[in-house]
Design a protein around this motif. Sequence first.
Motif, PDB file in Angstrom:
ATOM      1  N   ILE A 193      39.737  50.302  15.252  1.00  0.00           N
ATOM      2  CA  ILE A 193      38.932  51.505  15.474  1.00  0.00           C
ATOM      3  C   ILE A 193      39.644  52.757  14.974  1.00  0.00           C
ATOM      4  O   ILE A 193      39.059  53.593  14.287  1.00  0.00           O
ATOM      5  N   GLN A 194      40.941  52.885  15.288  1.00  0.00           N
ATOM      6  CA  GLN A 194      41.706  54.066  14.895  1.00  0.00           C
ATOM      7  C   GLN A 194      42.672  53.681  13.787  1.00  0.00           C
ATOM      8  O   GLN A 194      43.497  52.780  13.959  1.00  0.00           O
ATOM      9  N   LEU A 195      42.592  54.393  12.646  1.00  0.00           N
ATOM     10  CA  LEU A 195      43.364  54.028  11.471  1.00  0.00           C
ATOM     11  C   LEU A 195      44.501  55.015  11.208  1.00  0.00           C
ATOM     12  O   LEU A 195      44.584  56.081  11.807  1.00  0.00           O
ATOM     13  N   ALA A 196      45.373  54.642  10.268  1.00  0.00           N
ATOM     14  CA  ALA A 196      46.650  55.323  10.074  1.00  0.00           C
ATOM     15  C   ALA A 196      46.512  56.802   9.751  1.00  0.00           C
ATOM     16  O   ALA A 196      47.283  57.627  10.229  1.00  0.00           O
ATOM     17  N   ASP A 197      45.549  57.175   8.910  1.00  0.00           N
ATOM     18  CA  ASP A 197      45.447  58.573   8.477  1.00  0.00           C
ATOM     19  C   ASP A 197      44.548  59.393   9.385  1.00  0.00           C
ATOM     20  O   ASP A 197      44.144  60.499   9.036  1.00  0.00           O
ATOM     21  N   GLY A 198      44.230  58.850  10.563  1.00  0.00           N
ATOM     22  CA  GLY A 198      43.345  59.552  11.472  1.00  0.00           C
ATOM     23  C   GLY A 198      41.880  59.262  11.247  1.00  0.00           C
ATOM     24  O   GLY A 198      41.019  59.753  11.981  1.00  0.00           O
ATOM     25  N   SER A 199      41.580  58.477  10.214  1.00  0.00           N
ATOM     26  CA  SER A 199      40.191  58.126   9.949  1.00  0.00           C
ATOM     27  C   SER A 199      39.722  57.058  10.926  1.00  0.00           C
ATOM     28  O   SER A 199      40.507  56.461  11.660  1.00  0.00           O
ATOM     29  N   SER A 200      38.434  56.805  10.934  1.00  0.00           N
ATOM     30  CA  SER A 200      37.829  55.904  11.904  1.00  0.00           C
ATOM     31  C   SER A 200      37.420  54.590  11.269  1.00  0.00           C
ATOM     32  O   SER A 200      36.775  54.572  10.212  1.00  0.00           O
ATOM     33  N   GLY A 201      37.776  53.498  11.942  1.00  0.00           N
ATOM     34  CA  GLY A 201      37.314  52.195  11.501  1.00  0.00           C
ATOM     35  C   GLY A 201      35.809  52.056  11.632  1.00  0.00           C
ATOM     36  O   GLY A 201      35.174  51.321  10.871  1.00  0.00           O
ATOM     37  N   LEU A 202      35.230  52.780  12.592  1.00  0.00           N
ATOM     38  CA  LEU A 202      33.777  52.757  12.747  1.00  0.00           C
ATOM     39  C   LEU A 202      33.100  53.350  11.523  1.00  0.00           C
ATOM     40  O   LEU A 202      32.112  52.809  11.010  1.00  0.00           O
ATOM     41  N   ASP A 203      33.645  54.482  11.033  1.00  0.00           N
ATOM     42  CA  ASP A 203      33.091  55.103   9.832  1.00  0.00           C
ATOM     43  C   ASP A 203      33.281  54.206   8.616  1.00  0.00           C
ATOM     44  O   ASP A 203      32.398  54.106   7.753  1.00  0.00           O
ATOM     45  N   ALA A 204      34.440  53.558   8.532  1.00  0.00           N
ATOM     46  CA  ALA A 204      34.698  52.649   7.418  1.00  0.00           C
ATOM     47  C   ALA A 204      33.685  51.517   7.394  1.00  0.00           C
ATOM     48  O   ALA A 204      33.158  51.147   6.342  1.00  0.00           O
ATOM     49  N   VAL A 205      33.384  50.971   8.573  1.00  0.00           N
ATOM     50  CA  VAL A 205      32.406  49.888   8.655  1.00  0.00           C
ATOM     51  C   VAL A 205      31.013  50.396   8.281  1.00  0.00           C
ATOM     52  O   VAL A 205      30.267  49.708   7.580  1.00  0.00           O
TER      53      VAL A 205
END
Length: 264
Positions: A193-205
């Motif tokens: 859910i929470q990724l390294a650069d502060g981005s969201s796994g939810l948004d990635a999906v």
Amino acid sequence: MSIGAEVAAHLPFLRRYARALTGSQSTGDAFVKATLEAALADDDLAQSLKGGRVPLYAAFNKLWSSAYMEVAEETDGRGAHETAAQDQLKRITPLNRQALLLTTVEDFTPAEAAQIMDVDESDISQLVQEAIEEIDRENTTSVLIIEDEPLISMQLEDLVRSLGHDICGTAATRTQAQQIAAEQTPGLVLADIQLADGSSGLDAVDDILEMDSMPVIFITAYPERLLTGNRPEPTYLITKPFQESTVRAAISQALFFGSSRPLG
């Protein structure tokens, strides 16, 4: 603790179990609602729910095993998946699926699972093995892993390969996930859910699902943030730290049903 508070503490996880069992948020929630309504109408059943998760799941399983409930599906374009999921359910032994989910995703002991399902404890391991064998007859696929912790990513890679699947790529950020999915469409996504650069796994999906449809399994240390009932929830949600058996079961379930309900 009051009966209401006792049930409320376990309700998000019962809803997770119901979704995974039925392959549908609407159908799963309908059975959970029917279970709670039955408890309100039966004082003995209501009192039994003070015993924690086991009697609550047992009440749900008794209802689910004894009836098929037609539920009006959402009108957001996902009806085909819901229909396919129900068709799949008719072709696999329900007891096997219940035993698999209860002992892996829900982390009940074999004794607790036997109590919930009202079977002998000695039957549970056989039911689980039969479920795994039946689901593993599905075709292998390629998997995209979206995970920013290298050790966990490597653990997931090894696990996925041990199940006979390929890795189409690993990503630690939303941008990397987009690039990999654009080049090689995955058949399954495992996403933190929470990724390294502060981005969201939810948004990635969400980005990936705009390109194509595939099952998604979310992994998070904070499942309660997603199991709120305020929006469509992921069908497959694994809590960190996880057991490998839980991931194996979720992968089998996701591939069994074909496509996953995304968030949003």
